[in-house]
Scaffold this motif. Structure first.
Motif, PDB file in Angstrom:
ATOM      1  N   UNK A 238       0.840  -1.207   0.000  1.00  0.00           N
ATOM      2  CA  UNK A 238       0.000   0.000   0.000  1.00  0.00           C
ATOM      3  C   UNK A 238       0.867   1.247   0.000  1.00  0.00           C
ATOM      4  N   UNK A 239       2.024   1.181   0.650  1.00  0.00           N
ATOM      5  CA  UNK A 239       2.980   2.291   0.592  1.00  0.00           C
ATOM      6  C   UNK A 239       3.400   2.560  -0.859  1.00  0.00           C
ATOM      7  N   UNK A 240       3.586   1.503  -1.637  1.00  0.00           N
ATOM      8  CA  UNK A 240       3.925   1.663  -3.049  1.00  0.00           C
ATOM      9  C   UNK A 240       2.778   2.328  -3.818  1.00  0.00           C
ATOM     10  N   UNK A 241       1.550   1.863  -3.572  1.00  0.00           N
ATOM     11  CA  UNK A 241       0.397   2.452  -4.269  1.00  0.00           C
ATOM     12  C   UNK A 241       0.300   3.950  -3.964  1.00  0.00           C
ATOM     13  N   UNK A 242       0.426   4.281  -2.674  1.00  0.00           N
ATOM     14  CA  UNK A 242       0.296   5.686  -2.275  1.00  0.00           C
ATOM     15  C   UNK A 242       1.447   6.527  -2.829  1.00  0.00           C
ATOM     16  N   UNK A 243       2.636   5.946  -2.920  1.00  0.00           N
ATOM     17  CA  UNK A 243       3.778   6.661  -3.481  1.00  0.00           C
ATOM     18  C   UNK A 243       3.547   7.000  -4.948  1.00  0.00           C
ATOM     19  N   UNK A 244       2.836   6.128  -5.647  1.00  0.00           N
ATOM     20  CA  UNK A 244       2.557   6.369  -7.065  1.00  0.00           C
ATOM     21  C   UNK A 244       1.721   7.631  -7.265  1.00  0.00           C
ATOM     22  N   UNK A 245       0.861   7.953  -6.272  1.00  0.00           N
ATOM     23  CA  UNK A 245      -0.081   9.067  -6.412  1.00  0.00           C
ATOM     24  C   UNK A 245       0.247  10.247  -5.497  1.00  0.00           C
ATOM     25  N   UNK A 246       1.441  10.248  -4.888  1.00  0.00           N
ATOM     26  CA  UNK A 246       1.737  11.252  -3.862  1.00  0.00           C
ATOM     27  C   UNK A 246       1.735  12.678  -4.396  1.00  0.00           C
ATOM     28  N   UNK A 247       2.050  12.869  -5.680  1.00  0.00           N
ATOM     29  CA  UNK A 247       2.067  14.217  -6.235  1.00  0.00           C
ATOM     30  C   UNK A 247       0.667  14.787  -6.449  1.00  0.00           C
ATOM     31  N   UNK A 248      -0.348  13.916  -6.473  1.00  0.00           N
ATOM     32  CA  UNK A 248      -1.731  14.344  -6.697  1.00  0.00           C
ATOM     33  C   UNK A 248      -2.531  14.460  -5.404  1.00  0.00           C
ATOM     34  N   UNK A 249      -2.012  13.884  -4.321  1.00  0.00           N
ATOM     35  CA  UNK A 249      -2.685  14.006  -3.024  1.00  0.00           C
ATOM     36  C   UNK A 249      -3.746  12.969  -2.761  1.00  0.00           C
ATOM     37  N   UNK A 250      -4.075  12.182  -3.763  1.00  0.00           N
ATOM     38  CA  UNK A 250      -5.103  11.148  -3.598  1.00  0.00           C
ATOM     39  C   UNK A 250      -4.894  10.075  -4.656  1.00  0.00           C
ATOM     40  N   UNK A 251      -5.078   8.819  -4.267  1.00  0.00           N
ATOM     41  CA  UNK A 251      -4.951   7.730  -5.233  1.00  0.00           C
ATOM     42  C   UNK A 251      -6.198   7.661  -6.100  1.00  0.00           C
ATOM     43  N   UNK A 252      -6.142   6.855  -7.118  1.00  0.00           N
ATOM     44  CA  UNK A 252      -7.358   6.575  -7.875  1.00  0.00           C
ATOM     45  C   UNK A 252      -8.293   5.758  -6.989  1.00  0.00           C
ATOM     46  N   UNK A 253      -9.521   5.607  -7.415  1.00  0.00           N
ATOM     47  CA  UNK A 253     -10.461   4.736  -6.701  1.00  0.00           C
ATOM     48  C   UNK A 253     -10.207   3.302  -7.141  1.00  0.00           C
ATOM     49  N   UNK A 254      -9.705   2.511  -6.227  1.00  0.00           N
ATOM     50  CA  UNK A 254      -9.447   1.106  -6.536  1.00  0.00           C
ATOM     51  C   UNK A 254     -10.735   0.307  -6.352  1.00  0.00           C
ATOM     52  N   UNK A 255     -11.149  -0.407  -7.397  1.00  0.00           N
ATOM     53  CA  UNK A 255     -12.233  -1.362  -7.221  1.00  0.00           C
ATOM     54  C   UNK A 255     -11.799  -2.350  -6.144  1.00  0.00           C
ATOM     55  N   UNK A 256     -12.644  -2.605  -5.181  1.00  0.00           N
ATOM     56  CA  UNK A 256     -12.256  -3.382  -4.012  1.00  0.00           C
ATOM     57  C   UNK A 256     -11.806  -4.795  -4.385  1.00  0.00           C
ATOM     58  N   UNK A 257     -12.473  -5.409  -5.361  1.00  0.00           N
ATOM     59  CA  UNK A 257     -12.087  -6.757  -5.769  1.00  0.00           C
ATOM     60  C   UNK A 257     -10.730  -6.734  -6.474  1.00  0.00           C
ATOM     61  N   UNK A 258     -10.503  -5.727  -7.317  1.00  0.00           N
ATOM     62  CA  UNK A 258      -9.196  -5.605  -7.973  1.00  0.00           C
ATOM     63  C   UNK A 258      -8.108  -5.329  -6.951  1.00  0.00           C
ATOM     64  N   UNK A 259      -8.431  -4.511  -5.965  1.00  0.00           N
ATOM     65  CA  UNK A 259      -7.482  -4.174  -4.912  1.00  0.00           C
ATOM     66  C   UNK A 259      -7.068  -5.436  -4.147  1.00  0.00           C
ATOM     67  N   UNK A 260      -8.029  -6.276  -3.839  1.00  0.00           N
ATOM     68  CA  UNK A 260      -7.722  -7.525  -3.139  1.00  0.00           C
ATOM     69  C   UNK A 260      -6.853  -8.442  -3.998  1.00  0.00           C
ATOM     70  N   UNK A 261      -7.110  -8.459  -5.304  1.00  0.00           N
ATOM     71  CA  UNK A 261      -6.298  -9.281  -6.201  1.00  0.00           C
ATOM     72  C   UNK A 261      -4.856  -8.784  -6.240  1.00  0.00           C
TER      73      UNK A 261
END
Length: 318
Positions: A140-163
């Motif tokens: 999750x740290x990696x996911x958040x690092x990808x979007x840190x310049x925008x201040x918010x991540x994309x909306x992850x579909x919960x099932x895709x997120x679990x995968x």
């Protein structure tokens, strides 16, 4: 000057589906930190002593061999608009006896995802990634690092997120079906660790559609990092039971920064696991503004540790 090592990896790897253990992720981070633009080789050496200095952990051969066996058999599942790919990262792993070195040979198919980054990459710091003890916090740290310049991540579909986290496979087998379990065992722990140990401050929101949770989104803000673990950290000979070597080294360095040089105070502090933990916690609070002690931060620490009375605390001398 000590410098924090930055890791860069293709966003396709950040968002890929794979299930690694904490140790396997640490090895992966360590491998990526060794990559150099001017050295596009597929063969890399990993000195395990160097990794131990970074994490404060001891790595025993049977556990390392078990971890690398799993690395060799697991694949990255990468998907884009054109295709769905299954990629194996490691062609061969060798242990050089008597040298404490693991030699890694990468596959040709993974190299574009490691070197051909252009603007499509995620950056994060090696020390912060290694400090996280939850494998889900590391991802999750990696996911958040990808979007840190925008201040918010994309909306992850919960099932895709679990995968992506390895919690759900293509056959529908799910490790954490209840949303409460996902919150308590994955999301809450990850957020707590990221906020305590990295340069990011994150929070999350689960969004419902009708009565069912459908999406998860993270807010991401920068924060002062309490204490980095330098890449060239040299361990001391101290072995304090119940304390990671990196935490002990951090505490000793903090005492130097606060000009606490009295031998008796240093001996008392550095021989106590509780005191070492309190020094690191105090430094975090000081750097993040939770503690205000601009005139005499060293004296306040001694008061908090019960080594001097509040009225007698004086600023340490250089």
């Amino acid at each position: 000057m000590e410098k924090e090592v930055e890791i860069r990896q293709h966003n396709a790897l950040t968002n890929a589906r794979y299930d690694y253990s904490e140790l396997q992720l640490d090895l992966l981070f360590f491998i990526i930190s060794k990559l150099r633009k001017d050295q596009k080789t597929s063969l890399y050496e990993l000195p395990i002593k160097e990794l131990s200095l970074l994490t404060g952990k001891q790595y025993h051969l049977p556990y390392l061999r078990q971890a690398t066996e799993g690395l060799g058999s697991r694949m990255f599942e990468v998907e884009d608009d054109k295709e769905y790919r299954q990629i194996w990262m490691f062609q061969q792993i060798r242990y050089l006896k008597g040298q404490g070195i693991i030699e890694i040979k990468l596959t040709e198919n993974i190299l574009p995802y490691l070197f051909e980054l252009k603007d499509n990459f995620t950056s994060y710091t090696l020390a912060a990634a290694l400090r996280l003890s939850s494998k889900y916090a590391k991802r999750i740290y990696q996911y958040c690092s990808q979007w840190k310049d925008l201040g918010e991540t994309k909306k992850y579909d919960l099932q895709d997120f679990k995968k992506m986290l390895g919690l759900l496979d293509d056959k529908g087998n799910e490790k954490m079906k209840q949303i409460k379990e996902l919150r308590e065992r994955v999301l809450d722990i990850a957020v707590k660790q990221i906020n305590e140990h990295t340069e990011l401050h994150v929070s999350y929101k689960l969004e419902k559609r009708v009565r069912t949770f459908k999406n998860v989104v993270f807010t991401v803000k920068p924060q002062a990092l309490a204490q980095t673990i330098p890449f060239d950290l040299v361990a001391t000979a101290q072995d304090l039971p119940g304390v990671q070597q990196s935490h002990y080294n951090n505490a000793a360095r903090i005492l130097d920064e606060l000009r606490i040089t009295d031998p008796k105070h240093r001996q008392t502090i550095l021989s106590s696991a509780a005191h070492v933990a309190e020094v690191n916690r105090y430094n975090h609070d000081l750097k993040t503004g939770k503690v205000k002690a601009s005139s005499n931060p060293g004296g306040l620490l001694l008061v908090k540790l019960g080594l001097v009375a509040a009225k007698t605390a004086k600023a340490p001398t250089a």
